[in-house]
Design an enzyme around this catalytic site. Structure first.
Site, mmCIF file in Angstrom:
data_model
loop_
_atom_site.group_PDB
_atom_site.id
_atom_site.type_symbol
_atom_site.label_atom_id
_atom_site.label_comp_id
_atom_site.label_asym_id
_atom_site.label_seq_id
_atom_site.Cartn_x
_atom_site.Cartn_y
_atom_site.Cartn_z
ATOM 1 N N HIS A 64 -13.303 -62.912 121.131
ATOM 2 C CA HIS A 64 -13.301 -61.240 121.552
ATOM 3 C C HIS A 64 -13.483 -60.404 120.265
ATOM 4 O O HIS A 64 -12.797 -60.551 119.095
ATOM 5 C CB HIS A 64 -11.565 -61.205 122.024
ATOM 6 C CG HIS A 64 -11.961 -59.894 122.983
ATOM 7 N ND1 HIS A 64 -11.173 -58.715 122.149
ATOM 8 C CD2 HIS A 64 -11.957 -59.759 123.975
ATOM 9 C CE1 HIS A 64 -11.522 -57.616 123.402
ATOM 10 N NE2 HIS A 64 -11.878 -58.501 124.252
ATOM 11 N N CYS A 72 -16.885 -57.296 125.607
ATOM 12 C CA CYS A 72 -15.986 -57.547 123.616
ATOM 13 C C CYS A 72 -16.503 -58.520 123.029
ATOM 14 O O CYS A 72 -15.537 -59.748 122.863
ATOM 15 C CB CYS A 72 -15.012 -57.086 124.311
ATOM 16 S SG CYS A 72 -14.431 -55.675 124.814
ATOM 17 N N LYS A 107 -1.841 -57.733 130.656
ATOM 18 C CA LYS A 107 -2.330 -58.440 131.359
ATOM 19 C C LYS A 107 -1.874 -59.696 131.658
ATOM 20 O O LYS A 107 -2.772 -60.837 132.330
ATOM 21 C CB LYS A 107 -3.659 -59.318 130.211
ATOM 22 C CG LYS A 107 -4.972 -58.289 129.566
ATOM 23 C CD LYS A 107 -5.467 -59.179 128.199
ATOM 24 C CE LYS A 107 -6.191 -58.324 127.560
ATOM 25 N NZ LYS A 107 -7.479 -58.674 128.433
ATOM 26 N N GLN A 149 -5.032 -64.206 126.460
ATOM 27 C CA GLN A 149 -5.771 -65.217 127.706
ATOM 28 C C GLN A 149 -5.156 -65.934 128.033
ATOM 29 O O GLN A 149 -5.586 -66.482 129.342
ATOM 30 C CB GLN A 149 -6.880 -64.561 127.657
ATOM 31 C CG GLN A 149 -7.849 -63.851 127.361
ATOM 32 C CD GLN A 149 -8.290 -63.054 128.668
ATOM 33 O OE1 GLN A 149 -7.594 -63.747 129.801
ATOM 34 N NE2 GLN A 149 -8.778 -61.665 128.834
ATOM 35 N N ASP A 200 -4.940 -65.840 118.948
ATOM 36 C CA ASP A 200 -5.310 -64.554 120.000
ATOM 37 C C ASP A 200 -4.976 -65.596 120.917
ATOM 38 O O ASP A 200 -5.769 -65.829 121.847
ATOM 39 C CB ASP A 200 -6.810 -63.904 120.331
ATOM 40 C CG ASP A 200 -7.329 -63.514 120.408
ATOM 41 O OD1 ASP A 200 -6.118 -63.068 121.686
ATOM 42 O OD2 ASP A 200 -8.294 -62.667 121.485
HETATM 43 C C1 LIG Z 1 -9.403 -63.139 124.257
HETATM 44 C C2 LIG Z 1 -8.526 -61.581 124.540
HETATM 45 N N1 LIG Z 1 -8.426 -60.752 122.664
HETATM 46 C C3 LIG Z 1 -8.079 -59.752 122.862
HETATM 47 C C4 LIG Z 1 -7.964 -59.006 123.531
HETATM 48 C C5 LIG Z 1 -7.772 -57.741 123.533
HETATM 49 O O1 LIG Z 1 -6.991 -56.569 124.192
HETATM 50 P P1 LIG Z 1 -5.733 -55.322 124.539
HETATM 51 O O2 LIG Z 1 -7.543 -54.981 124.369
HETATM 52 O O3 LIG Z 1 -4.763 -55.194 124.885
HETATM 53 O O4 LIG Z 1 -5.975 -55.237 123.011
HETATM 54 C C6 LIG Z 1 -8.630 -59.757 124.845
HETATM 55 C C7 LIG Z 1 -8.899 -58.400 125.988
HETATM 56 O O5 LIG Z 1 -9.814 -58.556 126.695
HETATM 57 C C8 LIG Z 1 -9.185 -60.468 125.475
HETATM 58 O O6 LIG Z 1 -9.471 -60.888 126.284
#
Ligand SMILES: Cc1ncc(COP(=O)(O)O)c(C=O)c1O
Length: 419
Positions: A131, A374, A234, A211, A208
């Site tokens: 992401h 993203c 999430k 998810q 990260d």
């Molecule tokens: C794999 C992953 N990492 C990071 C993020 C970033 O999350 P946030 O926008 O809540 O900071 C997301 C959000 O869609 C994600 O799916």
């Protein structure tokens, strides 16, 4: 009717989510398949926030009065709950705004002064699957420090190409930052294996987990990572609060990211000293109501059992993969079995633009996400500009998966696409 087993009492769960009772687009029941972007919130989370504001509202770690004490208890209680949920120590949990801020915190700390400082010639290893939140901060770190960004490729099946893992982690690699579950393909990379390889060469590891923590049991000790980042919103919790887990000795060695009140030890006009972690990384009045909501979300998921959550999503994912495979002209991005794969199912429909698929589904009351989610480099690697993505959670049903499949067929007919 579906033949897949239910692992959770989904009807009882759905009753906890007010948003799922509403109708959309000419009175159609809402079919929410966009929990990967943000989940719906149960009444238990909404009540926890409301109760905080109604009874305890005050600035944590500031007032000497009763409400101030209660707010501090709520905030620190949430920290303890999150720590237990991850198998971490309380002092290893830093509250941030979201996963994005948690990753930026680490990337900034590594370019600041101290023994962890990244220098010219050092290397940062990420993957093509990330992401943007776990990609752009590392690009920026490299720009600030003169380090080199390297990455592991993805295979055409959407898995990480680990053939070159050993040669990609060199003596110069300072940190390996990798997703614990792709938000596009659902791929679950072998983070524990990657962490072992990184540590053998003296590199740090950040997962990260935006998810993964909402969808599968996660134990930071078993994963062997040094840092782990995720967002409350999430995982049934509120917006505005996220978590950085960091190993105690590392947090201790890190300079602050954002500075101001609540994170200082002594302030003089000539300079300031800072509190130990986690307070060093939490400047300003903290998001206490959000912490209360996050604690309620952790309670809710713990009561369901994260193993049951994962099993339920696996059955929905298996069903979705089967249903999509049966539709001519649909290509699933990423692994087409549930092995090492979570409940994010992205696909393209031959001859129909993802935005058109999304719009037709929306007219039917089905909320999915369209675009590059993203994860632009990952889409390029898989040979597509954009995709349609369904993501599942505790409140989704097999009938909703069938409704999505019917909706895709309808979109194909509507746009005269090959079937
Ligand atoms: C794999 C992953 N990492 C990071 C993020 C970033 O999350 P946030 O926008 O809540 O900071 C997301 C959000 O869609 C994600 O799916």
């Amino acid at each position: 009717m579906s033949t897949y087993p239910y692992h959770l009492d989904v009807e009882a769960i759905r009753a906890d989510f007010p948003a799922l009772a509403r109708t959309v687009r000419n009175d159609k029941p809402l079919i929410y398949l966009d929990s990967g972007a943000t989940s719906q919130k149960p009444v238990q989370v909404l009540d926890a926030e409301r109760e905080f504001y109604e009874r305890h509202n005050s600035a944590a770690h500031r007032g000497t009065h009763l409400l101030g004490e209660e707010a501090t208890d709520v905030y620190e209680g949430a920290r303890a709950k999150v720590a237990a949920f991850l198998g971490a120590d309380v002092g290893e949990i830093v509250f941030t705004k979201n996963a994005t801020e948690a990753i930026n915190l680490v990337a900034y700390a590594l370019s600041g002064p101290g023994r962890l400082q990244v220098r010219p010639g050092d290397e940062i290893l990420i993957t093509e699957m990330e992401h943007h939140a776990n990609l752009v901060p590392w690009q920026q770190l490299c720009e600030r420090t003169g380090a080199t960004l390297r990455w592991l490729d993805v295979t055409p099946e959407g898995r990480l190409d680990l053939d070159h893992l050993d040669s990609m982690i060199t003596g110069r690699t300072r940190i390996v930052a990798v997703t614990h579950q792709s938000n596009v393909t659902g791929t679950i990379p072998p983070v524990a294996e990657i962490a072992r390889a990184a540590h053998e060469r003296g590199a740090l590891v950040l997962a990260d987990a935006a998810q993964s923590v909402p969808h599968q049991p996660v134990d930071v000790a078993a994963l062997g990572v040094d840092f782990l980042a995720f967002s409350a919103h999430k995982m049934l919790g509120p917006y505005g609060i996220g978590v950085l887990f960091g190993r105690a000795g590392l947090l201790e060695a890190m300079p602050p990211f954002l500075t101001g009140g609540s994170m200082i030890e002594v302030v003089r006009m000539e300079g300031s000293t800072f509190l130990p972690p986690p307070q060093r990384f939490e400047p300003g009045v903290p998001a206490v109501a959000e912490a209360a909501g996050l604690a309620a979300a952790v309670d809710y998921l713990t009561a369901l059992g994260m193993g049951n959550v994962a099993a339920h999503e696996e059955s929905l994912t298996a069903h979705a993969l089967d249903a999509l495979r049966e539709i001519n002209g649909v290509r699933i991005l990423g692994p087409d079995t549930t092995k090492d794969r979570g409940g994010a199912v992205a696909f393209e429909v031959d001859g129909v633009h993802p935005h058109d698929v999304g719009q037709v589904l929306d007219e039917l009351g089905i909320a999915v996400r369209t675009g590059h989610h993203c994860a632009w480099p990952l889409h390029r690697a898989l040979g597509v500009q954009a995709s349609t993505r369904a993501t599942f959670y505790v409140y989704n049903t097999h009938d909703e998966v069938d409704a999505m499949a019917d909706g895709i067929r309808y979109a194909q007919r509507f746009f005269g696409a090959r079937q």
